[in-house]
Design an enzyme around this catalytic site. Structure first.
Site, PDB file in Angstrom:
ATOM      1  N   TYR A  70      36.625  64.642  -4.694  1.00  0.00           N
ATOM      2  CA  TYR A  70      37.001  63.559  -5.602  1.00  0.00           C
ATOM      3  C   TYR A  70      37.614  62.371  -4.868  1.00  0.00           C
ATOM      4  CZ  TYR A  70      41.998  64.719  -5.309  1.00  0.00           C
ATOM      5  OH  TYR A  70      43.280  64.933  -4.872  1.00  0.00           O
ATOM      6  N   ASP A 105      56.216  57.359  17.297  1.00  0.00           N
ATOM      7  CA  ASP A 105      56.798  56.850  16.051  1.00  0.00           C
ATOM      8  C   ASP A 105      56.990  55.337  16.075  1.00  0.00           C
ATOM      9  OD1 ASP A 105      56.936  59.348  15.026  1.00  0.00           O
ATOM     10  OD2 ASP A 105      59.120  59.458  14.885  1.00  0.00           O
ATOM     11  N   GLY A 132      57.977  61.591  12.920  1.00  0.00           N
ATOM     12  CA  GLY A 132      57.679  62.422  14.075  1.00  0.00           C
ATOM     13  C   GLY A 132      57.610  63.903  13.751  1.00  0.00           C
TER      14      GLY A 132
END
Length: 632
Positions: A419, A388, A157
């Site tokens: 990349y 959460d 969180g």
């Protein structure tokens, strides 16, 4: 053939207080291990094994294997000796932790064998797709518009809250950047108007000038310009400690953060919020954003999100607009109890019938009020929400999450590393471009994805688990309420802090007739020591809890009505400067069962009695020592 969801039985979803579901756990875990090994064996079958029978027969191989066995014996010993009993149905009433869902544990373990890195699709095609689906499920849970919203999993969180402030900072700074790069798009607007533009209006302008986006972002807050102009970030006194850290890290500074008083129910005081915003506006200081909390970390209370939204609508008509972030790290999953089997928010007049249909509560429960209902319903008006899975999602750590109302918001914070991923690439999840973190475990996504399949994010799935937790909390609340204990000639009574908005119960012990607040605080801290692993031990400790302090620097005078209700004077409050409170997060998936709770309640009552007797015995010994020292 369509798969039909069964009527979920919560007792099948956890390993169990005594490992009752060990056979099912092993069956599923071994199946996943065997299938993974089968996958390895079937990949390029022409390749021969590199670990041969001859290798396994070597003395060094056997000694290394024995060494591993020894290390795992040590690991098991340390874990058994120094871990807390989150799995207990009724012994542990403390921290924000619980037994986690068995399907998630198995999914996490299984997915670790593949070791996907969800930073980019090419390194984790399976689990990146899972996280993309989970993000959309977060959005659906919050009743955000399908296809226009987005979310992702993060470490916790705190990371999600940092991202929420990151979004707010960058978005609120965009109008100033637009004025520099494409002034014709905001012609005629004053700086005050630019700093009070609604999020949607800002994003709509950017849609009209996509070729200018990179240049505008270069002139936004990410450049370091205009940070001092963005205004205040307003949070309730019950805020999580991550918010000051977020302001520090994001660069708006601690001076940007101001606390708003909470009321007697430990919810943000909307009148105080409005007064503060108007006070700032009179000085032409804008409000960067307002944080409402759904499930405060110390009290479990729910801010009136509906009133925060109504206030914004009211002030918008006066040219004042602020970003809204809901910190629902703890309470976010509880929104599932308000969604029907079609994931639609249940009308107020129908909700009791729906709860009865799906057996959400085993007995009538007085938890739900219109205020709580309206607060949860209004969450979909916030720009961003922290949620959460590793809290009320009952997922293993670490699994935080954030969801945003408008997917276009991502462009305000995005970065692209060539990349890892190509800008504009047509793949499901460019996660690393749109989040604070880089490399991250695909296993976490697998754990959350699996949990959401076993328990849908509505009243048929997670709603049942949330309901069980709330009902267990209310059993504990009623068990504590005004309960008295005789310790010698003294009577000690328990006083709950407030009626729970969710599944957290705070309470204090006070000796009947005591009017010394410091004495009460000492009693409660002493009780915590007795009811903690550190002093009370683990295997002989029949009741474990946690504690916190509500101190004036953090809470102002918000606790004063409770303190005065206990018989303490205002002078006592200012002298002590705090109140020490015991705190119980009632996350047990078993304590809602009346018979289970009553079995444990008897043991808890005996344990409390014994701890209080030990405390008063220590007090008497201290007095005797002092007397003896004076005599000498």
């Amino acid at each position: 053939m369509k798969y039909e969801m069964p009527d979920v039985d919560l007792k099948a979803l956890f390993l169990g207080t005594k490992g009752e579901n060990t056979a099912l756990f092993k069956e599923l875990l071994l199946k996943m291990v065997d299938e993974h090994v089968g996958w390895r064996q079937n990949y390029m079958p022409q390749d021969l094994p590199v670990i041969t029978p001859k290798d396994k027969s070597k003395k060094t191989y056997q000694e290394t294997a024995d060494h591993m066995r020894h290390v795992f014996d040590l690991l098991s010993s340390k874990l058994r000796a120094n871990s807390l009993p989150w799995h207990s149905a009724g012994r542990f009433w403390g921290h924000m932790n619980s037994e986690t869902l068995m399907p998630s544990i198995i999914a996490y373990t299984a997915a670790m064998l593949w070791n996907g890195n969800n930073v980019a699709y090419e390194s984790s095609p399976g689990t990146s797709q899972m996280e993309e689906e989970v993000g959309h499920e977060f959005a659906q849970l919050m009743s955000y518009e399908k296809g226009r919203s987005w979310g992702h999993i993060c470490a916790d969180g705190s990371i999600a809250n940092i991202e929420g402030l990151w979004y707010a900072r960058n978005i609120k700074s965009l109008p100033l950047a637009i004025k520099e790069v494409a002034p014709y798009c905001v012609a005629g607007k004053s700086e005050w108007e630019l700093l009070n533009m609604p999020t949607k209006e800002i994003l709509d302008i950017l849609d009209q000038i996509p070729d200018k986006m990179d240049e505008i972002k270069a002139h936004s807050a990410r450049s370091g310009k205009n940070l001092h102009k963005l205004g205040k970030w307003l949070i309730p006194q019950t805020k999580h400690y991550s918010w000051p850290k977020a302001a520090d890290i994001i660069g708006v500074g601690l001076d940007c953060v101001e606390q708003i008083d909470v009321d007697d129910n430990y919810r943000m005081d909307i009148n105080k919020l409005e007064a503060k915003i108007r006070e700032l506006a009179a000085q032409e200081i804008p409000v960067l954003g307002v944080v409402g909390v759904v499930g405060t970390t110390e009290e479990g209370q729910v801010d009136r999100i509906d009133q925060i939204v109504e206030l914004r609508e009211k002030l918008s008509n006066e040219g004042i607009y602020f970003y809204i972030h809901v910190d629902a790290a703890y309470g976010g999953y509880a929104r599932s109890i308000f969604l029907d089997e079609n994931n639609e928010f249940i009308p107020w007049e129908e909700i009791e019938d729906v709860y009865a249909k799906y057996n959400i509560f085993s007995e009538p429960c007085e938890w739900l009020t219109k205020e709580i209902y309206d607060s949860f319903k209004a969450m979909n008006q916030a720009e961003s929400i922290t949620i959460d899975p590793h809290k009320m999602g009952y997922i293993p750590y670490a699994a935080g999450g954030i969801v945003i109302k408008d997917i276009r918001m991502r462009d305000a914070i995005s970065y692209f590393a060539t990349y890892v991923f190509e800008k504009g690439a047509n793949i499901p999840a460019l996660l690393g471009a749109y989040m604070l973190e880089g490399s991250k475990a695909g296993a976490t996504a697998a754990a959350v994805w699996t949990a959401h399949r076993v328990l849908p994010l509505n009243v048929t799935g997670y709603g049942k688990l949330i309901g069980a937790s709330i009902e267990g909390a209310y059993r504990f609340y009623h068990f504590l309420y005004n309960k008295e204990f005789k310790v010698g000639e003294k009577t000690v009574r328990i006083h709950p802090l407030t009626r729970p908005d969710f599944n957290m119960v705070d309470y204090v012990f006070n000796e009947v007739g005591n009017t010394n607040l410091e004495k009460m605080n000492k009693l409660n801290h002493s009780f915590f020591e007795q009811a903690s692993y550190v002093k009370g031990g683990l295997y002989s400790n029949e009741f474990i809890t946690s504690h916190t302090d509500f101190a004036i620097p953090d809470y102002g005078n918000s606790p004063l009505p409770f303190v005065k209700g206990l018989g303490f004077s205002e002078r006592e409050w200012y002298y002590a400067g705090k109140i020490t409170v015991l705190r119980a997060c009632a996350l047990s998936p078993y304590a809602h069962d009346k018979n289970v709770f009553e079995d444990y309640a008897h043991a808890i009552e005996k344990a409390i009695q014994a701890k209080l007797e030990a405390i008063y015995s220590e007090m008497e010994a201290e007095v005797e020592e002092k007397v003896a020292a004076l005599v000498m």
